[in-house]
Design an enzyme around this catalytic site. Structure first.
Site, PDB file in Angstrom:
ATOM      1  N   GLY A  53       8.373   7.316 -10.061  1.00 51.98           N
ATOM      2  CA  GLY A  53       7.766   8.327 -10.920  1.00 51.98           C
ATOM      3  C   GLY A  53       8.732   8.720 -12.008  1.00 51.98           C
ATOM      4  O   GLY A  53       9.923   8.428 -11.912  1.00 51.98           O
ATOM      5  N   CYS A  80      12.422   3.769  -5.875  1.00 52.04           N
ATOM      6  CA  CYS A  80      12.923   4.376  -7.112  1.00 52.04           C
ATOM      7  C   CYS A  80      12.973   5.903  -7.000  1.00 52.04           C
ATOM      8  O   CYS A  80      13.789   6.434  -6.262  1.00 52.04           O
ATOM      9  CB  CYS A  80      12.075   3.906  -8.291  1.00 52.04           C
ATOM     10  SG  CYS A  80      12.865   4.257  -9.857  1.00 52.04           S
ATOM     11  N   TYR A  81      12.072   6.630  -7.666  1.00 55.06           N
ATOM     12  CA  TYR A  81      12.068   8.092  -7.508  1.00 55.06           C
ATOM     13  C   TYR A  81      11.923   8.457  -6.029  1.00 55.06           C
ATOM     14  O   TYR A  81      12.524   9.419  -5.549  1.00 55.06           O
ATOM     15  CB  TYR A  81      10.920   8.698  -8.323  1.00 55.06           C
ATOM     16  CG  TYR A  81      10.746  10.192  -8.132  1.00 55.06           C
ATOM     17  CD1 TYR A  81      11.624  11.094  -8.725  1.00 55.06           C
ATOM     18  CD2 TYR A  81       9.712  10.688  -7.336  1.00 55.06           C
ATOM     19  CE1 TYR A  81      11.472  12.472  -8.533  1.00 55.06           C
ATOM     20  CE2 TYR A  81       9.551  12.057  -7.138  1.00 55.06           C
ATOM     21  CZ  TYR A  81      10.429  12.941  -7.745  1.00 55.06           C
ATOM     22  OH  TYR A  81      10.282  14.291  -7.555  1.00 55.06           O
ATOM     23  N   HIS A 167      12.306  -1.823  -8.134  1.00 54.60           N
ATOM     24  CA  HIS A 167      10.856  -1.915  -7.891  1.00 54.60           C
ATOM     25  C   HIS A 167      10.485  -3.251  -7.248  1.00 54.60           C
ATOM     26  O   HIS A 167      10.329  -4.251  -7.955  1.00 54.60           O
ATOM     27  CB  HIS A 167      10.104  -1.763  -9.211  1.00 54.60           C
ATOM     28  CG  HIS A 167      10.148  -0.375  -9.745  1.00 54.60           C
ATOM     29  ND1 HIS A 167       9.270   0.602  -9.345  1.00 54.60           N
ATOM     30  CD2 HIS A 167      10.985   0.205 -10.620  1.00 54.60           C
ATOM     31  CE1 HIS A 167       9.553   1.731  -9.960  1.00 54.60           C
ATOM     32  NE2 HIS A 167      10.597   1.528 -10.747  1.00 54.60           N
ATOM     33  N   GLU A 169       7.714  -4.122  -6.175  1.00 55.99           N
ATOM     34  CA  GLU A 169       6.327  -4.471  -6.528  1.00 55.99           C
ATOM     35  C   GLU A 169       6.217  -5.190  -7.867  1.00 55.99           C
ATOM     36  O   GLU A 169       5.190  -5.789  -8.180  1.00 55.99           O
ATOM     37  CB  GLU A 169       5.460  -3.207  -6.545  1.00 55.99           C
ATOM     38  CG  GLU A 169       5.740  -2.202  -7.661  1.00 55.99           C
ATOM     39  CD  GLU A 169       6.910  -1.248  -7.381  1.00 55.99           C
ATOM     40  OE1 GLU A 169       7.734  -1.580  -6.511  1.00 55.99           O
ATOM     41  OE2 GLU A 169       7.006  -0.212  -8.043  1.00 55.99           O
ATOM     42  N   SER A 221     -25.662  -5.927 -15.312  1.00 56.52           N
ATOM     43  CA  SER A 221     -25.263  -6.389 -16.642  1.00 56.52           C
ATOM     44  C   SER A 221     -25.012  -7.890 -16.622  1.00 56.52           C
ATOM     45  O   SER A 221     -24.915  -8.523 -17.656  1.00 56.52           O
ATOM     46  CB  SER A 221     -23.967  -5.691 -17.060  1.00 56.52           C
ATOM     47  OG  SER A 221     -22.899  -6.168 -16.254  1.00 56.52           O
ATOM     48  N   VAL A 224     -19.169  -9.383 -13.406  1.00 49.48           N
ATOM     49  CA  VAL A 224     -18.741  -9.608 -12.024  1.00 49.48           C
ATOM     50  C   VAL A 224     -19.042  -8.391 -11.132  1.00 49.48           C
ATOM     51  O   VAL A 224     -19.636  -8.521 -10.060  1.00 49.48           O
ATOM     52  CB  VAL A 224     -17.213  -9.900 -11.976  1.00 49.48           C
ATOM     53  CG1 VAL A 224     -16.767 -10.116 -10.547  1.00 49.48           C
ATOM     54  CG2 VAL A 224     -16.882 -11.103 -12.837  1.00 49.48           C
ATOM     55  N   ASP A 225     -18.669  -7.201 -11.605  1.00 47.30           N
ATOM     56  CA  ASP A 225     -18.787  -6.027 -10.733  1.00 47.30           C
ATOM     57  C   ASP A 225     -20.229  -5.684 -10.390  1.00 47.30           C
ATOM     58  O   ASP A 225     -20.562  -5.474  -9.223  1.00 47.30           O
ATOM     59  CB  ASP A 225     -18.108  -4.806 -11.379  1.00 47.30           C
ATOM     60  CG  ASP A 225     -16.696  -5.125 -11.809  1.00 47.30           C
ATOM     61  OD1 ASP A 225     -16.118  -6.062 -11.235  1.00 47.30           O
ATOM     62  OD2 ASP A 225     -16.186  -4.450 -12.714  1.00 47.30           O
ATOM     63  N   SER A 226     -21.077  -5.629 -11.410  1.00 47.55           N
ATOM     64  CA  SER A 226     -22.455  -5.243 -11.092  1.00 47.55           C
ATOM     65  C   SER A 226     -23.135  -6.336 -10.275  1.00 47.55           C
ATOM     66  O   SER A 226     -23.977  -6.055  -9.416  1.00 47.55           O
ATOM     67  CB  SER A 226     -23.254  -4.899 -12.352  1.00 47.55           C
ATOM     68  OG  SER A 226     -23.510  -6.031 -13.129  1.00 47.55           O
ATOM     69  N   LYS A 366     -10.117  -5.591  -8.843  1.00 52.70           N
ATOM     70  CA  LYS A 366     -10.954  -6.638  -9.438  1.00 52.70           C
ATOM     71  C   LYS A 366     -10.850  -7.995  -8.718  1.00 52.70           C
ATOM     72  O   LYS A 366     -11.864  -8.634  -8.429  1.00 52.70           O
ATOM     73  CB  LYS A 366     -10.533  -6.815 -10.900  1.00 52.70           C
ATOM     74  CG  LYS A 366     -11.414  -7.731 -11.686  1.00 52.70           C
ATOM     75  CD  LYS A 366     -12.537  -6.948 -12.253  1.00 52.70           C
ATOM     76  CE  LYS A 366     -13.432  -7.771 -13.127  1.00 52.70           C
ATOM     77  NZ  LYS A 366     -14.477  -6.908 -13.707  1.00 52.70           N
TER      78      LYS A 366
END
Ligand code: XMP
Length: 510
Positions: A53, A80-81, A167, A169, A221, A224-226, A366
């Site tokens: 952070g 980190c933080y 980090h 990640e 639509s 992909v998501d819908s 996603k």
């Protein structure tokens, strides 16, 4: 289900921690740093990660977790933080570094830490911090250093407390994923192998329960998501799922046909195609400002959708493909997705329609939605398609949108995508599309002078649309696209390639 909880202290990388863990098949969720220990205990996490952070532990308003989390008997990893917090709150010494450290550092691992199991020697890690731990708290030992003096990792295994200054990640940190895996699997003892598909049965049952026998409307639509949300919902409620597809007249060649082909013909869904192209084009007449176009399209979309939805008398819910990055109650400086959505959302649907929401994808990223889609047997072309903006071709026809200009753009765009697909480049690109420029230039066709439009080709690589680089397409592919467009599309006599990255340009031209 076992889980690891990530407390968010505002790092731009918090979501990355979650994505890395999930890619390791470890289920995790992000919670605000201030979540009460009782709520955390109720979830019985296998481990807790304190994110990085922007704050300093000495700031008046420094974010701090509920101190009871350290006494829950659950391992904690500070990043980190998060490391500075652990040091500060357990009696160590943290102070301002001589200069802010940002970028790659050489880390040397000392022997005997479970976090560095299977990792040894010196390698690069990504640092981004202004404060540093000068003295570890009593009971802790240093487990890695950068240079000879810097304390870059520490731990007190007896108390279940671990910390790294860098980090893990971030992609640039070598062995970073392995460190997170060590924390989850060796330190926390997380045994399960989670996958998005393990949510399938639960999600389907939940949609069924929420709908309670009523109809659910889905604004499909074709993205992909819908699409994935619709397939999930259909598994749950079958014909009670009522899909509406709005044809804005601003779609690409084949978009509407593919919808009918996949969802109506192949899957047998109840799908209403609302053809509102005349309405959209009428309202866009004479409009040249990109933001004005977006507003008109957004409002008209809601109006058309609303009208169609009202025809479904027992509809009680609206299905939405909302993803996890949009629902994380985060203290982060608004992350990529949040920024993108604010100006891109065609929505406003739920607020206006006063319907309950069903959001089966709200726990997924996603890439996980794609994985889920695959386990639902959704065709690859649907899952792997490039993002397409809500306002559609209207923001790719620069200036006024007219039927004539749309036709030219649609045709050029179809040829381009065809060639990119044939060359095997489609999946290497984040987005590939054509833009119609509102200028004409002189050319020569046969023996005649021509005075026609210019098409700009835009191909970019990106991971999230926030930053992007232009794709280095092979010259012969560009040549093929260009010559096909000029010879096959009437009204175009020049093709140019956009070689600007984002920033400073944006992906779309408007
Ligand atoms: P920019 O042009 O801002 O685009 O670099 C980033 C990503 O967002 C998409 N985009 C939109 N999507 N409505 C949308 O739904 C919009 O108004 C919109 N504008 C841009 C763009 O295609 C890219 O993926």
């Amino acid at each position: 289900m076992d889980q690891i909880l990530i407390l968010d202290f505002g790092s731009q990388y918090t979501q990355l921690i979650a994505r890395r863990l999930r890619s390791l098949r470890v289920y995790c969720e992000i919670l605000p740093f201030s979540t009460p220990a009782a709520d955390i205990r109720a979830r019985a996490p296998k481990g807790i990660i304190l994110s990085g952070g922007p704050s300093s532990v000495y700031d008046q308003s420094a974010p701090k977790p509920d101190a009871a989390i350290y006494k829950m008997g659950v391992p904690v990893l500070g990043v980190c933080y998060g490391m500075q917090l652990l040091a500060h709150e357990h009696g160590g010494k943290v102070s301002k570094a001589a200069k802010r450290e940002y970028g790659l550092s050489k880390l040397t691992v000392l022997k005997g830490s479970s976090i560095f199991k299977g990792i040894s020697g010196s390698f690069s890690v990504w640092m981004s911090h202004g404060d540093e731990v000068k003295k570890v708290p009593a009971g802790f030992r240093v487990t890695a250093r950068a240079g000879s003096a810097d304390i870059s990792a520490m731990e007190n295994p007896g108390a279940g407390l671990y910390a790294v200054q860098f980090h893990p990640e971030v992609h640039h940190t070598e062995h970073g994923t392995k460190m997170l895996e060590n924390f989850a699997r060796s330190v926390c003892g997380y045994k399960e192998r989670w996958s998005p598909a393990s949510f399938l049965a639960g999600s389907i049952a939940e949609i069924k329960r929420q709908a309670g026998g009523k109809s659910v409307i889905c604004g499909l639509s074709g993205g992909v998501d819908s699409s994935v949300a619709a397939v999930l919902a259909h598994r749950a409620i079958g014909k009670k799922l009522r899909c509406i597809f709005v044809d804005t007249g601003l779609l690409r060649a084949g978009d509407r046909e593919r919808m009918t082909e996949v969802f109506r013909d192949k899957f047998g869904y109840s799908l209403k195609i609302a053809d509102a192209s005349a309405l959209f084009l009428g309202r866009l007449k004479g409009v040249t400002s990109p933001e004005r176009k977006r507003k008109i399209i957004g409002h008209t979309f809601i109006e058309v959708f609303d009208r169609e939805a009202k025809k479904i008398s027992d509809a009680a819910y609206l299905l939405q493909g909302t993803l996890y990055p949009d629902v994380i109650e985060s203290v982060s400086v608004k992350g990529p997705s949040a920024v993108i959505k604010s100006h891109h959302n065609v929505g406003g649907l739920p607020a206006k329609m006063k319907m309950g929401l069903i959001e089966p994808l709200r726990y997924f990223f996603k890439d996980e939605v794609r994985e889920l889609g695959r386990s639902l047997k959704i065709p690859e072309p649907v899952l792997m398609q490039h993002p397409f903006p809500g306002p559609g071709l209207a923001i790719r026809v620069l200036g006024e949108v007219t039927p004539e200009r749309l036709k030219i753009l649609r045709e050029a765009d179809r040829l381009m995508r065809e060639e990119i697909q044939a060359a095997g480049w489609y999946s290497k690109i984040w987005q590939a599309f054509c833009v119609l420029l509102p200028v004409r230039s002189v050319g020569v066709m046969g023996d005649e002078r021509s005075y026609e439009y210019t098409i700009a080709l835009r191909c970019v690589s990106s991971v999230d649309g926030m930053t992007a680089d232009w794709s280095k397409l092979p010259h012969d592919l560009m040549h093929k696209i260009s010559s096909r467009i000029v010879s096959e599309v009437r009204g175009v006599n020049r093709v140019v390639y956009d070689i600007t990255s984002k920033p400073p340009a944006t992906i779309e031209w408007e």
